[in-house]
Design a protein around this motif. Structure first.
Motif, PDB file in Angstrom:
ATOM      1  N   ALA A 113       1.269  -4.699   3.423  1.00  7.53           N
ATOM      2  CA  ALA A 113       0.018  -5.058   4.084  1.00  7.53           C
ATOM      3  C   ALA A 113       0.109  -6.480   4.622  1.00  7.53           C
ATOM      4  CB  ALA A 113      -1.150  -4.939   3.107  1.00  7.53           C
ATOM      5  N   ALA A 138      -4.247   2.184  -1.475  1.00 10.12           N
ATOM      6  CA  ALA A 138      -3.991   0.741  -1.393  1.00 10.12           C
ATOM      7  C   ALA A 138      -4.083   0.063  -2.744  1.00 10.12           C
ATOM      8  CB  ALA A 138      -4.970   0.090  -0.417  1.00 10.12           C
ATOM      9  N   THR A 160      -3.315  -5.220  -3.243  1.00 10.10           N
ATOM     10  CA  THR A 160      -3.442  -5.198  -1.783  1.00 10.10           C
ATOM     11  C   THR A 160      -3.320  -6.605  -1.204  1.00 10.10           C
ATOM     12  OG1 THR A 160      -4.915  -3.294  -1.956  1.00 10.10           O
ATOM     13  CG2 THR A 160      -4.862  -4.454   0.157  1.00 10.10           C
ATOM     14  N   TYR A 161      -3.833  -7.603  -1.952  1.00  9.88           N
ATOM     15  CA  TYR A 161      -3.788  -8.983  -1.488  1.00  9.88           C
ATOM     16  C   TYR A 161      -2.508  -9.691  -1.910  1.00  9.88           C
ATOM     17  CZ  TYR A 161      -8.711  -7.826  -1.034  1.00  9.88           C
ATOM     18  OH  TYR A 161      -9.877  -7.200  -0.724  1.00  9.88           O
ATOM     19  N   THR A 214       0.847  -1.184   0.000  1.00  7.90           N
ATOM     20  CA  THR A 214       0.000   0.000   0.000  1.00  7.90           C
ATOM     21  C   THR A 214       0.888   1.243   0.000  1.00  7.90           C
ATOM     22  OG1 THR A 214      -0.144   0.403   2.384  1.00  7.90           O
ATOM     23  CG2 THR A 214      -1.578  -1.309   1.478  1.00  7.90           C
ATOM     24  N   PHE A 273      -2.117  -2.055   7.041  1.00  9.28           N
ATOM     25  CA  PHE A 273      -1.846  -1.635   5.675  1.00  9.28           C
ATOM     26  C   PHE A 273      -0.530  -0.875   5.569  1.00  9.28           C
ATOM     27  CE2 PHE A 273      -6.009  -1.796   3.057  1.00  9.28           C
ATOM     28  CZ  PHE A 273      -6.156  -3.128   3.403  1.00  9.28           C
TER      29      PHE A 273
END
Length: 316
Positions: free
Chosen positions: A22, A130, A74-75, A17, A32
């Motif tokens: 994160a 993010a 983000t993942y 992010t 984050f």
């Protein structure tokens, strides 16, 4: 048949992010970066993850037949996990991958996602906190360095999913750039997430209704659709937080439907994060109520037929 065109599954949080790396903290929380805690799932998600089996259980409980699985930075670009999920549940899911378009090997990576992993498209979250712009603040959809990606998607009849990450006037809301992409790749299928971020949010955007209408009108001339994953807006409205059924969201959906008709809208929720604002059943009940005045065929367009066309679900 019911298809949710906007869902996520992930077995960890390990992305990047604006503030750093994160990571999952447990009980629906994530860091984050720089100890910035983010509530992105309800506390019942003990590991702050959403395994595909959990998503399937929610779908079965609510009566959702199939879903489009997305991932984003983000993942941690969970492309392999999404592909494995589709392989494990081939009759329930189609997968959409993600990547950093500005890496030197992005074209080879996209070929791998489409041709080796069997994913059906590419999702780009252009959020500046993010999303992709947290790492690549100067990224633009019409950058000549990435046009080859869109041409590959076009050739493979795959889909580009774009999440602007904010309303008109924020750095990720790239209406003019998207128009260039569509003019360059006229057969490219594009889904714009969250109804294109209508001008109802308390973010840094300064757009007007006309700016939003200009975005919606891309669907008239090009292969553009909009998904309805807007329930998370309920806590970010200019008018303040609203509870279900969220009158402002009802109004903005009706305006989009009036302007576009049913052939350019896909029902989507943003599962599982949407559970912070409403239940999955409420999301389905909400859209069914909004569609009650339409014919059965028009309802089916939004609930599953358009998604089948856009993502090739009939041949999945």
């Amino acid at each position: 048949m019911i298809i949710d065109a906007h869902t996520y599954t992930y077995d960890r949080i390990c992305g990047v992010t604006q503030y750093g790396i994160a990571r999952s903290l447990g009980y629906g929380l994530a860091d984050f970066g720089a100890n910035r805690l983010n509530r992105f799932l309800p506390p019942a998600f003990v590991d702050s993850t959403c395994p595909v089996e959990t998503l399937v259980a929610y779908m079965d409980w609510t009566g959702v037949d199939r879903a489009v699985l997305l991932t984003q930075n983000t993942y941690g670009y969970a492309n392999d996990y999404v592909a494995k999920s589709v392989k494990h549940f081939p009759d329930r899911f189609v997968g959409i991958g993600s990547l950093d378009p500005l890496t030197n090997n992005s074209l080879e990576t996209l070929e791998h996602l489409l041709l080796s992993l069997g994913l059906r498209g590419l999702n780009l979250d252009l959020g500046c906190h993010a999303g992709l712009l947290a790492m690549r603040p100067d990224f633009r959809l019409d950058d000549q360095r990435v046009i080859g990606l869109w041409k590959l998607l076009e050739r493979q009849e795959a889909t580009l999913v774009v999440d602007f990450g904010g309303s008109y006037g924020t750095s990720g809301h790239q209406l003019a750039e998207l128009r260039v992409v569509l003019e360059t790749c006229p057969a490219l299928k594009v889904v714009v997430s969250h109804l294109g971020f209508p001008p109802i949010l308390s973010d840094e955007g300064w757009g007007t209704d006309q700016d939003w209408h200009d975005l919606l009108d891309l669907a008239i001339s090009f292969n553009v659709w909009f998904d309805t994953a807007i329930f998370w807006f309920s806590s970010a409205l200019k008018s303040g937080t609203e509870e279900y059924p969220c009158p402002t969201l009802q109004e903005v959906f009706r305006r989009a439907l009036d302007r576009l008709g049913p052939s350019k809208l896909l029902w989507g929720t943003g599962m599982p994060a949407v559970l912070c604002w409403s239940t999955y059943a409420q999301n389905l009940r909400w859209i069914e109520t909004e569609l009650a005045s339409l014919t059965q065929n028009e309802q089916n367009m939004i609930l599953w037929k358009n998604a089948s066309q856009v993502y090739g679900l009939n041949s999945a």
